[in-house]
Design an enzyme around this catalytic site. Structure first.
Site, PDB file in Angstrom:
ATOM      1  CB  CYS A  10       2.780  10.083   2.171  1.00 54.78           C
ATOM      2  SG  CYS A  10       1.264  10.941   1.800  1.00 54.78           S
ATOM      3  CG  HIS A  15       3.904   4.351   9.243  1.00 57.90           C
ATOM      4  ND1 HIS A  15       3.321   3.302   8.547  1.00 57.90           N
ATOM      5  CD2 HIS A  15       4.496   5.438   8.266  1.00 57.90           C
ATOM      6  CE1 HIS A  15       3.428   3.754   7.156  1.00 57.90           C
ATOM      7  NE2 HIS A  15       4.504   4.813   7.015  1.00 57.90           N
ATOM      8  CG  ASN A  21       6.864   3.640   4.347  1.00 55.59           C
ATOM      9  OD1 ASN A  21       6.218   4.064   5.107  1.00 55.59           O
ATOM     10  ND2 ASN A  21       6.485   3.395   2.974  1.00 55.59           N
ATOM     11  NE  ARG A  25      -1.050   2.643   2.797  1.00 51.84           N
ATOM     12  CZ  ARG A  25      -0.653   3.840   3.374  1.00 51.84           C
ATOM     13  NH1 ARG A  25      -0.616   4.580   2.589  1.00 51.84           N
ATOM     14  NH2 ARG A  25      -0.197   3.524   4.628  1.00 51.84           N
TER      15      ARG A  25
HETATM   16 ZN    ZN Z   1       4.617   5.548   5.268  1.00 56.64          ZN
END
Ligand code: ZN
Length: 309
Positions: free
Chosen positions: A243, A210, A252, A17
């Site tokens: 993002c 996160h 990430n 995702r």
């Molecule tokens: Zn992220």
């Protein structure tokens, strides 16, 4: 799913995702499903496999329903799907999704940019969504820009606690994830906010973190959160991600880096690192992907053409 403890953590693989959403060329659904299958087989039993969201806003994730249908057939996999509001949440529920992740940004500017609403309007959306959730649907609450915002800078801890108040009250059993959207949080900031949040909301049993590795702080931040009792961590294979609504937020924290660190600490992840490395190497060659992380190159640089130095 195994319960995470001090000796064991749960990793939530968000590559399919968060990692994929910023990649412009559409990744064929069959390719995405193949990655999910392999990641699950490598021991990642929690995967954020897509998002029910406007296809014009995030065209890459327009195949969420097909992704969910495929995920259902993978034994042991607990897939979660991100939703930005109650309307898309009910669409996901109608498709049979039983683990939703709802996102709200602490920063008003980021929330307006991301989901076109004031954070308090998102709280109202969340309440509507919870009302629509049948028994047995699990919920993850993602607090974006909990530390820093690309528009507003450092976020005051008080703002996070204030926004969490009404959100936690409506569903005290939800998993709560504090997200370092820009990757600018320093380890002391991460430790401090989790300490504060856990003290303010003692009934929340599942705290998650996160991390982004944009500034090289990803692993240090993961460790800082772990020292404050956090046992659930998001990460993306090959360090994919970022993002599209947060300028400059690339990368990430790489799942293979997190696995390597915890296993070196004697903390089990349940993930087969060799298998994961092979998947991560294939992730780096997805057209349009920008890979991150360090462990992949260190462990495979000499034996994989797609992970060469
Ligand atoms: Zn992220």
């Amino acid at each position: 799913m195994t319960t995470p403890t001090a000796d064991r953590v749960t990793l939530v693989e968000v590559g399919p995702r968060d990692g994929f959403q910023g990649i412009a060329p559409f990744i064929p659904t069959a390719t995405k499903i193949d990655f999910v299958r392999r990641l699950a087989a490598a021991g990642l039993d929690r995967i954020e496999a897509g998002s029910f969201v406007s296809p014009s806003a995030v065209p890459q994730l327009r195949d969420a329903a097909e992704m969910f249908a495929a995920c259902r057939t993978i034994p042991e996999l607990r897939p979660q799907f991100l939703v930005p509001n109650a309307r898309w949440g009910t669409t996901a529920l109608a498709a049979g999704v039983d683990f939703l992740a709802f996102v709200v940004s602490v920063s008003e500017a980021h929330n307006r940019n991301n989901v076109r609403r004031h954070p308090l309007e998102s709280v109202a959306e969340y309440i509507r969504l919870i009302d629509a959730c049948p028994e047995g649907v699990d919920m993850r609450l993602n607090l974006a820009t909990a530390f820093d915002c690309p528009f507003a800078g450092r976020i005051d801890e008080r703002e996070v606690i204030d926004l969490l108040g009404p959100l936690v009250a409506v569903r005290p059993t939800a998993e709560v994830c504090l997200c370092d959207t820009t990757g600018k949080a320093s380890p002391d900031h991460v430790a401090g906010l989790f300490e504060l949040a856990r003290a303010a909301f003692p009934t929340v049993e599942r705290w998650a973190f996160h991390a982004h590795d944009t500034y090289g702080l990803g692993l240090a931040d993961v460790y800082a959160a772990w020292t404050r009792g956090v046992r659930i961590f998001d990460a993306a294979f090959a360090g994919l991600g970022g993002c599209p609504f947060a300028p400059g937020a690339t990368g990430n924290v790489a799942t293979e880096d997190v696995v390597f660190m915890f296993e070196r600490m004697g903390v089990a992840t349940g993930v087969d690192l060799d298998e994961l490395l092979s998947i991560a190497c294939d992730g780096t060659v997805i057209p349009g992907a920008a890979a991150g992380g360090r462990v992949r190159a260190a462990l495979t640089g000499s034996r994989s053409p797609s992970c060469g130095s």
